[in-house]
Write a protein that holds these residues in place. Structure first.
Motif, PDB file in Angstrom:
ATOM      1  N   TRP A  92       0.832  -1.200   0.000  1.00  0.00           N
ATOM      2  CA  TRP A  92       0.000   0.000   0.000  1.00  0.00           C
ATOM      3  C   TRP A  92       0.867   1.251   0.000  1.00  0.00           C
ATOM      4  CZ3 TRP A  92       1.235   2.818   4.264  1.00  0.00           C
ATOM      5  CH2 TRP A  92       1.555   2.165   5.449  1.00  0.00           C
ATOM      6  N   LYS A  93       0.259   2.383  -0.333  1.00  0.00           N
ATOM      7  CA  LYS A  93       0.891   3.702  -0.283  1.00  0.00           C
ATOM      8  C   LYS A  93      -0.110   4.678   0.323  1.00  0.00           C
ATOM      9  CE  LYS A  93       1.513   3.456  -4.739  1.00  0.00           C
ATOM     10  NZ  LYS A  93       1.854   3.782  -6.152  1.00  0.00           N
ATOM     11  N   THR A  94       0.342   5.458   1.302  1.00  0.00           N
ATOM     12  CA  THR A  94      -0.538   6.430   1.951  1.00  0.00           C
ATOM     13  C   THR A  94       0.150   7.790   2.006  1.00  0.00           C
ATOM     14  OG1 THR A  94      -1.604   4.738   3.319  1.00  0.00           O
ATOM     15  CG2 THR A  94      -1.781   7.019   4.062  1.00  0.00           C
ATOM     16  N   ALA A  95      -0.513   8.792   1.452  1.00  0.00           N
ATOM     17  CA  ALA A  95       0.035  10.148   1.450  1.00  0.00           C
ATOM     18  C   ALA A  95      -0.022  10.745   2.855  1.00  0.00           C
ATOM     19  CB  ALA A  95      -0.745  11.020   0.477  1.00  0.00           C
ATOM     20  N   ILE A  96       1.036  11.468   3.214  1.00  0.00           N
ATOM     21  CA  ILE A  96       1.111  12.193   4.483  1.00  0.00           C
ATOM     22  C   ILE A  96       1.357  13.661   4.148  1.00  0.00           C
ATOM     23  CG2 ILE A  96       2.282  12.449   6.697  1.00  0.00           C
ATOM     24  CD1 ILE A  96       0.851   9.793   6.459  1.00  0.00           C
ATOM     25  N   PRO A  97       0.510  14.575   4.576  1.00  0.00           N
ATOM     26  CA  PRO A  97       0.702  15.991   4.234  1.00  0.00           C
ATOM     27  C   PRO A  97       1.897  16.591   4.950  1.00  0.00           C
ATOM     28  CG  PRO A  97      -1.094  15.758   5.801  1.00  0.00           C
ATOM     29  CD  PRO A  97      -0.685  14.366   5.418  1.00  0.00           C
ATOM     30  N   GLY A  98       2.357  17.717   4.446  1.00  0.00           N
ATOM     31  CA  GLY A  98       3.438  18.444   5.090  1.00  0.00           C
ATOM     32  C   GLY A  98       4.786  17.808   4.878  1.00  0.00           C
ATOM     33  N   LEU A  99       5.717  18.113   5.797  1.00  0.00           N
ATOM     34  CA  LEU A  99       7.071  17.586   5.753  1.00  0.00           C
ATOM     35  C   LEU A  99       7.405  16.929   7.078  1.00  0.00           C
ATOM     36  CD1 LEU A  99       9.384  20.296   4.091  1.00  0.00           C
ATOM     37  CD2 LEU A  99       8.601  18.135   3.115  1.00  0.00           C
TER      38      LEU A  99
END
Length: 456
Positions: free
Chosen positions: A64-71
């Protein structure tokens, strides 16, 4: 800078104590990855097969791949079926990270209101289980162009989840995101001591050992290490340190009924009694921007650092006491088993795997040594001399995984002879160190967390 509970907390704590005393070095049983570089920062997890090859665009061996906002350069931590990461989101929107081999010491100016947050993901599916905004405000300290405002990796013992954002505070949650306590440790100015205006942001990760949360706060003014109660945040002890800013995470080593908190440093690397904070041994003579975390194996503490006139690798006996600094011209003494004066790593923490110590330098030069004797087994270069390496290697299933800032993960077969098994492109920047748990390689890139595992 320039990183649903399946097992009971009691079991996890007992396991941690046992692992810390093992030889050749601490290793995770393969199920949990509780803090930076896993159990005792060893970087090793065994008991499951791990793939050597995968494809992000083709989704081969990608679970799976999950986007995480910010840095955030904080590494994933895993307990049971939950994965945790932290981030900082700028009010200006898109944030850039400047990677590569360069010497720019300047800071990023971003006076916008930021949001610091912790995310919990389902480790099996990548689904976001909860998100907790910890704080909102203008950062007290600027960051380096290669850094973020969420550098420190979280720590968990299966009941508590500790997040440390430097000047923005130390926080403890339960695994459902409920805040248990928080501490304001003041302004922790992590800057280049020769140019104090060059602020680079805090990066040392917290460590949980039994009933204590341990922190290392080497900053421009008022450096210290401290232990806090995991239950209520009460300060148990604090020991002042006379050192310049450092960015490494402390390591705990326990044996013979005594636990040591081991720290890297420029003026003062050393070990402290974990119960009292009293100094056990000290070592001077390292790089003046210490970043790598100490690691332990084969009865030795391995320390490395770089920048400035020296870039040493030290192998220190775990029973060392007093001032063990080498005299001019020495490479060993009663407490230092062996050393190299110019082989040190700038960013990456080394790894002890089997009989060998692997140490990758910022420019991609990989050295393999016999961990006990210091004999060099090989030296080679990864990345063609143009890629920088900040993430620390991890290992399992006879393989060592080394991620470049460019987003290539090199898979090297463990052993005294160099063998490159595969090179895998992540199609994104890689600054955070990977995590290993239950046969899955969790890799945090600039924009997402990727779960890599052999196809079922």
């Amino acid at each position: 800078m320039h990183t649903a509970i399946r097992t009971s907390a009691v079991t996890g704590l007992l396991l941690g104590s046992i692992l810390l005393a093992q030889a050749p070095g601490p290793t995770a049983a393969g199920g949990n990855w509780p803090s930076f570089r896993g159990a005792a920062a060893s970087g090793v997890a065994e008991g499951f097969p791990l793939p050597a090859e995968w494809s992000v665009p083709g989704s081969r061996n990608i679970r799976w791949k999950t986007a995480i906002p910010g840095l955030g350069h904080s590494s994933p931590v895993v307990w049971g079926n939950r994965l945790f990461v932290s981030t900082s989101v700028s009010g200006l929107g898109t944030q850039e990270v400047k990677i590569g081999l360069y010497g720019d010491i300047g800071s990023v100016t971003d006076p916008s209101v930021h949001r610091w947050a912790v995310y919990a993901l389902d480790a099996a599916s990548g689904k976001v289980l909860w998100e907790k905004t910890v704080r909102s405000g203008v950062p007290a300290i600027k960051r380096h162009p290669k850094s973020t405002h969420a550098n420190a990796t979280l720590a968990t013992d299966g009941r508590h989840l500790v997040a440390f954002f430097g000047s923005e505070g130390l926080y403890c949650f339960d695994l459902d995101g409920r805040l248990l306590w928080q501490k304001d440790l003041g302004v922790l100015d992590s800057a280049f001591f020769m140019v104090p205006d060059a602020q680079w942001e805090f990066a040392s990760s917290p460590v949980i050992y039994r009933d204590k949360v341990l922190v290392q706060c080497d900053v421009l003014k008022g450096s210290f290490i401290a232990a806090f109660s995991i239950e209520d945040g009460r300060e148990v002890w604090r020991t002042a340190r006379q050192d310049v800013p450092t960015w490494g995470t402390p390591t705990v080593y326990a044996s013979g009924g005594r636990a040591q908190m081991i720290v890297n440093g420029y003026k003062h690397a050393g070990a402290y009694d974990l119960e009292t904070g009293k100094e056990i041994w000290r070592l001077q003579g390292g790089g003046d921007i210490p970043v790598p975390t100490p690691v332990v194996g084969h009865g030795l503490v391995f320390l490395t650092s770089a920048h400035g006139p020296v870039a040493p690798v030290y192998a220190i006996r775990v029973d060392a006491t007093g001032d063990i600094s080498l005299k001019p011209g020495e490479t060993s003494n009663a407490s230092v088993a062996w050393s190299y004066p110019r082989d040190g790593a700038y960013m990456s923490t080394p790894i002890v795997y089997g009989d060998h110590l692997y140490n990758i330098r910022w420019n991609g030069v990989l050295n393999c040594y016999n961990a006990r004797t210091g004999a060099r087994m090989y030296q080679t270069r990864l990345g063609g001399g143009t890629s920088a390496f900040s993430a620390s290697p991890v290992a399992g299933d006879g393989k060592i995984f080394l991620a470049s800032e460019d987003g290539e993960v090199f898979v090297v077969r463990a052993g005294p002879a160099f063998e490159l098994m595969a090179t895998n492109a992540m199609d994104d920047i890689c600054m955070a160190s990977p995590a290993l748990a239950n046969g899955v390689i969790y890799i945090r890139t600039r924009s997402q967390v990727v779960a890599v595992a052999a196809a079922k």
